[in-house]
Motif scaffolding. Structure first.
Motif, PDB file in Angstrom:
ATOM      1  N   ARG A  11      31.527   7.992   9.003  1.00 34.51           N
ATOM      2  CA  ARG A  11      31.803   9.150   9.856  1.00 34.51           C
ATOM      3  C   ARG A  11      30.830   9.263  11.027  1.00 34.51           C
ATOM      4  O   ARG A  11      31.219   9.613  12.138  1.00 34.51           O
ATOM      5  CB  ARG A  11      31.789  10.431   9.018  1.00 34.51           C
ATOM      6  N   CYS A  12      29.546   8.989  10.787  1.00 33.60           N
ATOM      7  CA  CYS A  12      28.563   9.062  11.871  1.00 33.60           C
ATOM      8  C   CYS A  12      28.893   8.036  12.955  1.00 33.60           C
ATOM      9  O   CYS A  12      28.868   8.351  14.150  1.00 33.60           O
ATOM     10  CB  CYS A  12      27.158   8.833  11.339  1.00 33.60           C
ATOM     11  N   ALA A  13      29.205   6.813  12.527  1.00 28.71           N
ATOM     12  CA  ALA A  13      29.545   5.765  13.493  1.00 28.71           C
ATOM     13  C   ALA A  13      30.808   6.119  14.248  1.00 28.71           C
ATOM     14  O   ALA A  13      30.903   5.906  15.469  1.00 28.71           O
ATOM     15  CB  ALA A  13      29.704   4.426  12.774  1.00 28.71           C
ATOM     16  N   LEU A  14      31.784   6.683  13.555  1.00 26.59           N
ATOM     17  CA  LEU A  14      33.046   7.062  14.199  1.00 26.59           C
ATOM     18  C   LEU A  14      32.819   8.165  15.225  1.00 26.59           C
ATOM     19  O   LEU A  14      33.352   8.114  16.347  1.00 26.59           O
ATOM     20  CB  LEU A  14      34.050   7.512  13.145  1.00 26.59           C
ATOM     21  N   ASN A  15      32.000   9.168  14.864  1.00 28.67           N
ATOM     22  CA  ASN A  15      31.674  10.225  15.818  1.00 28.67           C
ATOM     23  C   ASN A  15      30.962   9.659  17.040  1.00 28.67           C
ATOM     24  O   ASN A  15      31.190  10.108  18.174  1.00 28.67           O
ATOM     25  CB  ASN A  15      30.807  11.289  15.153  1.00 28.67           C
ATOM     26  N   SER A  16      30.095   8.671  16.831  1.00 29.46           N
ATOM     27  CA  SER A  16      29.389   8.044  17.948  1.00 29.46           C
ATOM     28  C   SER A  16      30.373   7.340  18.876  1.00 29.46           C
ATOM     29  O   SER A  16      30.262   7.436  20.100  1.00 29.46           O
ATOM     30  CB  SER A  16      28.348   7.045  17.433  1.00 29.46           C
ATOM     31  N   LEU A  17      31.344   6.649  18.292  1.00 26.65           N
ATOM     32  CA  LEU A  17      32.353   5.960  19.107  1.00 26.65           C
ATOM     33  C   LEU A  17      33.147   6.961  19.936  1.00 26.65           C
ATOM     34  O   LEU A  17      33.436   6.726  21.113  1.00 26.65           O
ATOM     35  CB  LEU A  17      33.289   5.138  18.212  1.00 26.65           C
ATOM     36  N   PHE A  18      33.503   8.082  19.304  1.00 32.84           N
ATOM     37  CA  PHE A  18      34.217   9.119  20.049  1.00 32.84           C
ATOM     38  C   PHE A  18      33.345   9.663  21.181  1.00 32.84           C
ATOM     39  O   PHE A  18      33.824   9.933  22.284  1.00 32.84           O
ATOM     40  CB  PHE A  18      34.638  10.263  19.119  1.00 32.84           C
ATOM     41  N   PHE A  19      32.041   9.828  20.909  1.00 33.21           N
ATOM     42  CA  PHE A  19      31.132  10.315  21.947  1.00 33.21           C
ATOM     43  C   PHE A  19      31.136   9.360  23.142  1.00 33.21           C
ATOM     44  O   PHE A  19      31.255   9.783  24.289  1.00 33.21           O
ATOM     45  CB  PHE A  19      29.718  10.460  21.394  1.00 33.21           C
TER      46      PHE A  19
END
Length: 357
Positions: free
Chosen positions: A20-28
């Motif tokens: 989830r953290c990596a996915l949120n970073s990608l969205f950022f």
């Protein structure tokens, strides 16, 4: 196509917590490069948090607002609230959360505030401790068509409830929630969705499973979360697992949230207790502040990992880090109340974090 991507992303975030953290970073990174001009995302929901009041009738041990808030306390003027709602409607925001810090039901015009937002077509969700959700308040809220109500209920025994919440309200809140859900059923209504969200703490982890026999068959959803902690505005770390408090990932909420304080300050983060990341005043307009140079500077700092230049962010753990801090098998046993069958490794894990089983 975008809806399919969004569903896929949401499923990943829900069912594969490790990324989830990596996915949120990608969205950022996606939004940073896209540089959206309006606070309405195509992949993630945009939430506008409105602090109708920062007064509270509780003294929750883990709540940052209960531990020395420096800001002046007050109630949002109804005229200011309507301006913020009208502004949000004009720029296409769809989700309104009329509470940030404080107990929203304390506001004398809270029902009217919810109704005004619903009349404008917003999805409205708020969190309450439920102490003031008596029959009269419940009937008024049901008439508004509010979409979702989340009950903060973290002490799962009368003694634990008073210890965590600072108020002897265990039986009163249970009675209020049951009566409210009964009124909803009798009226044949499908909304609001009523959810109870206990958090796992170092105080209640042996009893958190008791939420199910209390509320099963009564509310629409029960979701057990992990306790979070922000050392910049709290002295009580109630996390079961105390992971290092340091941000390592850019925060997607710099693109997906705005927060308005009771006196009209607009900030980027609803977890910023003192509104130190203030962008300006609501009178300037939400769209202008969403695109301001200050907002872009904050996003650039996150983009390049310069969190130490934003004190509020430097000591803020991505919520997903706390959520993933408890091993999944141990988490399931805590939620199921199965602590008698812990493995040797699970016992050692708890003992290494200073917890006795």
């Amino acid at each position: 196509m975008l809806k399919s991507i969004r569903r896929f992303g949401n499923n990943l975030r829900e069912h594969v917590p490790k990324i989830r953290c990596a996915l949120n970073s990608l969205f950022f990174y996606y939004y940073f490069l896209k540089n959206p001009k309006r606070p309405c995302s195509d992949l993630l929901e945009f939430n506008l948090y409105i602090e109708t009041t920062n007064f509270c009738n509780y003294k929750c041990a883990m709540c940052e607002a209960s531990n020395g808030m420096e800001r002046k306390r007050g109630f949002m003027d109804f005229g200011l609230y309507k301006k913020v709602i009208d502004d949000a409607a004009d720029i296409g925001i769809r989700n309104i959360i009329p509470n940030v810090w404080g107990e929203p039901l304390l506001h004398p015009k809270f029902v009217e505030m919810v109704q005004y937002a619903k009349d404008k077509g917003f999805f409205v969700e708020f969190t309450t401790n439920g102490y003031l959700l008596d029959e009269a308040m419940g009937r008024k809220l049901l008439k508004t068509g509010v979409d979702s109500i989340i009950i903060s209920f973290h002490g799962l025994t009368p003694e634990g409830y008073k210890r965590i919440h600072g108020v002897d309200g265990f039986h009163k809140v249970i009675g209020n929630v049951k009566a409210f859900c009964k009124m909803k059923r009798e009226a044949g209504l499908t909304v609001p969705k009523v959810a109870v969200h206990p958090i796992i703490t170092n105080d209640n982890f042996k009893n958190v499973h008791k939420v199910f026999p209390i509320f099963n068959g009564i509310v629409d959803d029960i979701k057990i979360l992990s306790c979070a902690f922000h050392p910049g505005s709290n002295t009580n770390d109630l996390r079961l697992v105390r992971v290092p408090v340091q941000r390592r990932n850019p925060c997607i909420e710099l693109f997906t949230t705005l927060a308005v304080s009771w006196d009209g300050k607009v900030g980027l983060c609803h977890r910023d207790r003192e509104f130190k990341l203030m962008l300006g005043d609501a009178k300037e307009g939400l769209l202008k502040l969403f695109n301001s140079e200050k907002t872009r500077r904050y996003r650039r700092l996150h983009m390049f990992g310069q969190f130490d230049r934003m004190p509020v962010c430097a000591k803020c753990v991505d919520y997903n880090v706390d959520e993933d801090s408890i091993p999944s098998t141990l988490r399931r046993k805590i939620i199921n109340g199965d602590l008698k069958n812990l493995s040797k490794n699970e016992i050692e894990f708890l003992e290494s974090n200073g917890r006795c089983v």
